[in-house]
Design a protein around this motif. Sequence first.
Motif, PDB file in Angstrom:
ATOM      1  N   LEU A 149       0.858  -1.221   0.025  1.00 31.78           N
ATOM      2  CA  LEU A 149      -0.016  -0.227   0.391  1.00 31.78           C
ATOM      3  C   LEU A 149       0.748   1.268  -0.260  1.00 31.78           C
ATOM      4  O   LEU A 149       1.249   1.200   0.112  1.00 31.78           O
ATOM      5  N   ILE A 150       0.857   2.532  -0.590  1.00 31.97           N
ATOM      6  CA  ILE A 150       1.145   3.451  -1.198  1.00 31.97           C
ATOM      7  C   ILE A 150       0.775   4.738  -1.040  1.00 31.97           C
ATOM      8  O   ILE A 150      -0.286   4.932  -1.499  1.00 31.97           O
ATOM      9  N   LEU A 151       1.224   5.030   0.244  1.00 28.26           N
ATOM     10  CA  LEU A 151       0.012   6.377   1.076  1.00 28.26           C
ATOM     11  C   LEU A 151       1.381   7.961   0.384  1.00 28.26           C
ATOM     12  O   LEU A 151       1.795   7.970   1.036  1.00 28.26           O
ATOM     13  N   ASP A 152       1.127   8.620  -0.624  1.00 29.16           N
ATOM     14  CA  ASP A 152       1.265   9.601  -1.390  1.00 29.16           C
ATOM     15  C   ASP A 152       0.356  10.713   0.036  1.00 29.16           C
ATOM     16  O   ASP A 152      -0.377  11.628  -0.438  1.00 29.16           O
ATOM     17  N   GLU A 153       1.458  10.810   0.872  1.00 26.26           N
ATOM     18  CA  GLU A 153       0.939  12.861   1.078  1.00 26.26           C
ATOM     19  C   GLU A 153      -0.545  12.521   2.228  1.00 26.26           C
ATOM     20  O   GLU A 153      -1.010  13.253   2.385  1.00 26.26           O
ATOM     21  N   PRO A 154      -0.892  11.607   2.867  1.00 28.86           N
ATOM     22  CA  PRO A 154      -2.634  11.133   3.602  1.00 28.86           C
ATOM     23  C   PRO A 154      -2.656  12.052   4.257  1.00 28.86           C
ATOM     24  O   PRO A 154      -3.401  13.036   4.516  1.00 28.86           O
ATOM     25  N   SER A 155      -1.716  13.054   4.843  1.00 29.78           N
ATOM     26  CA  SER A 155      -2.103  14.048   6.181  1.00 29.78           C
ATOM     27  C   SER A 155      -2.518  15.415   4.945  1.00 29.78           C
ATOM     28  O   SER A 155      -1.958  15.964   5.982  1.00 29.78           O
ATOM     29  N   LEU A 156      -2.221  15.075   3.883  1.00 28.70           N
ATOM     30  CA  LEU A 156      -1.928  17.167   3.355  1.00 28.70           C
ATOM     31  C   LEU A 156      -3.346  17.411   3.597  1.00 28.70           C
ATOM     32  O   LEU A 156      -4.223  16.889   2.856  1.00 28.70           O
ATOM     33  N   GLY A 157      -3.236  18.905   3.645  1.00 29.53           N
ATOM     34  CA  GLY A 157      -4.635  19.681   3.780  1.00 29.53           C
ATOM     35  C   GLY A 157      -5.689  18.898   4.987  1.00 29.53           C
ATOM     36  O   GLY A 157      -6.322  19.057   4.531  1.00 29.53           O
ATOM     37  N   LEU A 158      -5.361  18.015   5.539  1.00 27.15           N
ATOM     38  CA  LEU A 158      -6.315  17.603   6.871  1.00 27.15           C
ATOM     39  C   LEU A 158      -6.190  18.271   8.729  1.00 27.15           C
ATOM     40  O   LEU A 158      -5.011  18.785   8.758  1.00 27.15           O
ATOM     41  N   GLN A 159      -7.199  18.036   9.118  1.00 27.21           N
ATOM     42  CA  GLN A 159      -6.819  18.303  10.299  1.00 27.21           C
ATOM     43  C   GLN A 159      -6.574  18.022  11.512  1.00 27.21           C
ATOM     44  O   GLN A 159      -6.470  16.693  11.086  1.00 27.21           O
ATOM     45  N   PRO A 160      -5.517  18.347  11.999  1.00 27.00           N
ATOM     46  CA  PRO A 160      -4.883  17.692  12.631  1.00 27.00           C
ATOM     47  C   PRO A 160      -5.083  16.208  13.329  1.00 27.00           C
ATOM     48  O   PRO A 160      -4.870  14.817  13.498  1.00 27.00           O
ATOM     49  N   SER A 161      -6.893  16.380  13.870  1.00 29.54           N
ATOM     50  CA  SER A 161      -7.459  15.024  14.829  1.00 29.54           C
ATOM     51  C   SER A 161      -8.284  14.102  13.343  1.00 29.54           C
ATOM     52  O   SER A 161      -7.435  12.418  13.483  1.00 29.54           O
ATOM     53  N   ILE A 162      -8.030  14.065  12.608  1.00 32.21           N
ATOM     54  CA  ILE A 162      -8.127  13.256  11.226  1.00 32.21           C
ATOM     55  C   ILE A 162      -6.631  12.749  10.869  1.00 32.21           C
ATOM     56  O   ILE A 162      -6.438  11.546  10.369  1.00 32.21           O
TER      57      ILE A 162
END
Lengths: 403, 307, 233
Positions: free
Chosen positions: C156-169
């Motif tokens: 499984l490849i995740l490219d910047e999974p947290s980009l643009g998300l709020q911290p809780s998410i």
Amino acid sequence: MKRMMFALAVLVMIAGSAYAQGTIKLGGIWTLADITGKQGSAAAQMAVDEINAAGGVLGKKLELIVADDEGKADKAAAAVEKLATVDKVDVFIGGMASGAELGKIPAFKKYNKVVMSTGAAASTVVEKALGPSPGSDFYFHMHPWDYNQGQSYLEGWTAINKKDPNIKIARVFLGYEDGAFGQSSWVATKTLFNPSMGFTIDGASFKSAAFGGGDYTAMLEAAKAFKPDIFLWAGYDADALPMLEQAKAMKFTPGIFLGAPPGWPKDFGESKLAPNVALYGMWSTAMNKNNPASDKFYKNYVAKFKEEPATYFAPLAYAAVYIVADGIKAAGTTETAPLVKALEATKYASPLGETITFSPSMIIKHQGITRQKILQWQNGEQQVIWPFEAATATLVYPFPAWK
Amino acid sequence: MAIQRRTAIAAAISIAVAIVLILWKPTVLIYGLQAAGFYAAIAIPMGLVLGIVHIVNLSHGEFMMLASYATYFACKALGMDPLLAIIPTAIVTAIFGWVVFQLTIRRALKAPELNQLIMTYGLAIAFSQGINLIFSTKTYKMPLDYVTSSMTIGDLSFGTWSFVFVGVALVFMFGLQFFLTKTTTGKAAMAVGQNPKGAAIVGINVYRTYGIVFALALALVGAMGALFLTKSAIFPSVGSPFTMKSFCLIAMAGVGNIPGILSASVLLGVTEQFLRAFRGTRDWAEIVFFILIIGVILARSYKGRKA
Amino acid sequence: MLKIQGLECGYGRMRVLEAIDFEVGAESVGLFGPNGAGKTTLISAIMGMVKPWKGSIELDGQKISGAETYSIARMGVALVPQERELFPGMSVEDNLMLGAAYIPHAKDDIPAQLEKIYAMFPILKERRAQFAGTMSGGQQRMLAIGRALMSKPRLLILDEPSLGLQPSIVAEVFDVLKGLKTSVSILVTEQNVRESLRAIDRGYVLENGRIVLADSAEGLKTNPYVVKSYLGI
């Protein structure tokens, strides 16, 4: 290498000029992608072959050089230039669409060679551009002008009505395609069937199937409401059967149903809806019965090309070659002035059912055929109804045979 | 909620217009719907290709022309009715379309749009000129008895055969809706249409899907080509006006909106017939087409800006 | 699992990556680096979206460099792209379904997989009939992860999974990742190094198209260069 090329070029030039001395060149211009041009040029070539087989003209062979005008004025003008300067033709023949013909006229005037024209009906465009005699005397117009055609329709229907008073033509309705062809037909028909002469006329336009239309219902509704004695339509061959089908479905049954397309679809005669549809034309295979020139032309054409001549442009082009050949024989030269004089004496029993002579028309001095024929589809064939002297059948009236 | 209300208003207006027309000018409604079905049945396959493959197929009408010629000569040779040829023609045209897609259009998918247009336009010219060379400009028409089928109500007699095209348009529309929303292949096609990159990363062979969609659209074009022969005469340039008309209907509906093509066709067909029914407005029928297109596209862009 | 040797590639005439040696075993691997270092290009190369100029990419000993994206996906490599690449005009459930429909080893198991994903992201179950394009960025990110997991990936490849998300998410996303670690190999690129170091076993640092550092998560956490440049202490 260079010397060899030079020798070769000299050889070609000598051979070419020697060949040229032995031929009389006809420059034929047609729209070759169109059936009229394709078959017209073929029929002209057939006439050339026949004449050559019979010994040629003045001891020389005829040669037909064909150029394509693609139906466009600029290409047509270029074709005249090319035939006059590169091929050095002696006489021009051919032509169909008025727009393309208009493009040729300046060049024709420049070279002042004899032109035996097989097309161009639009007088206001082509005849006007040609101008009066003597400036346009080189130009022999075989095809009737539009006003000639209109006049002959009126003449014909009046004659038919006189012969059989049951056949009424007081109320006239014209369905016309909404392009230039249909619009000019509408203007001409309105002038022709004038209220002052006792006619009541109405009309409605439709979009021809040739340009993405093919729905005639609104036009036919208007016609049906008008209750015409004679229903005319001016459109293209693609409109012929679909319009009849829609008329039948709507139960529109005028006494005379007449179509005036430039050509009819293949196998139109086989349709159950075709019988008794009237039409205008210049030639039909039914004429083979009582016209030997037509019969000879037709048989030779079918034997040579394995297909039927589909429109009158084939026998017209064929006739053009014969008239020119006879004229050159009589004049003894291809020089314009003596040839024009010889052609003025033309009396050619054509395959079109009449003897072609040239007489002045509204503007020009050399107009050939002036009458169009009234025909009717009977038993899968176009029968000549009028002029009565060329008739092959009598008018079946009233129209719908489908009831 | 807002959408539902708008749909309800549109439906109410349509029904009211229909009732007025039935009472006042029934032929306008009858022939208008027949024309609409005919337009829509031709435009829907082009809409499918544009919505999913994102190609403006300028040879759309020519493909239909080829199908009609094939049907005509097959029927002539076998003494068959064109209606029996619908499915065989659909299959043959689909295969032909697939081959043409692989040989030409596929190569241009990554090219700039102008190149794609020039290419499909080139195909259109090649097809119509090819047919011209073989069969000349002569027109062919199949004489068929059922196309003159008629119905008489009181004083009113009208042709009924063209209602077939309304049926065909509905079958095409519902068939495609079912295919695209209920089958896996159809969903994959939708996915490719909406996001080819996303489709590739979930294992969908994008180019193969394009080929399938193109072939499917051509199967519909082929079926319509066989039916076209019942109504119209055929000649080399018979198809080309329908390319433009179809494209305009798609533009009115919005790319990817297949039911919208049907609504646009109804609007166009009924308006045209309405204008043709009156002496004073008869000649406006051709212009209304362009007025409607400009109007609808302007309205949509205005709405888009508001949203 | 994934083995890259001597990889060099780029766009047009511009070289983006050179001499990349890279490996992902049965583990979670992080790929760090500043913007423009070539992280996304490396992922695109693995997925067959960028063709390598030199070097090889192997998946379980099988060469995949030069293969088409869809066939790489069918071999069990699932990508959660930075731009999510969902099908906006289709329902959440159709998006998920398509994640598995063309994967040979997953397509017969769609209902069970769906249940699993719905259990993992209850919000997706709630919105199963909604069009993907109408959801918030965070929900779309979950859907993209869910769609990737539907294919039962080996990698499984995740490219910047947290980009643009709020911290809780972001925290939620990483919790999911930690939960997955045991069943699939993971490659994740992140700018949020601190958060992702919690979830990975090993990491690489990519700068200017070259790998400048490779170490265990613990090693990276204490590496002075990483601490200074990426953890911002």
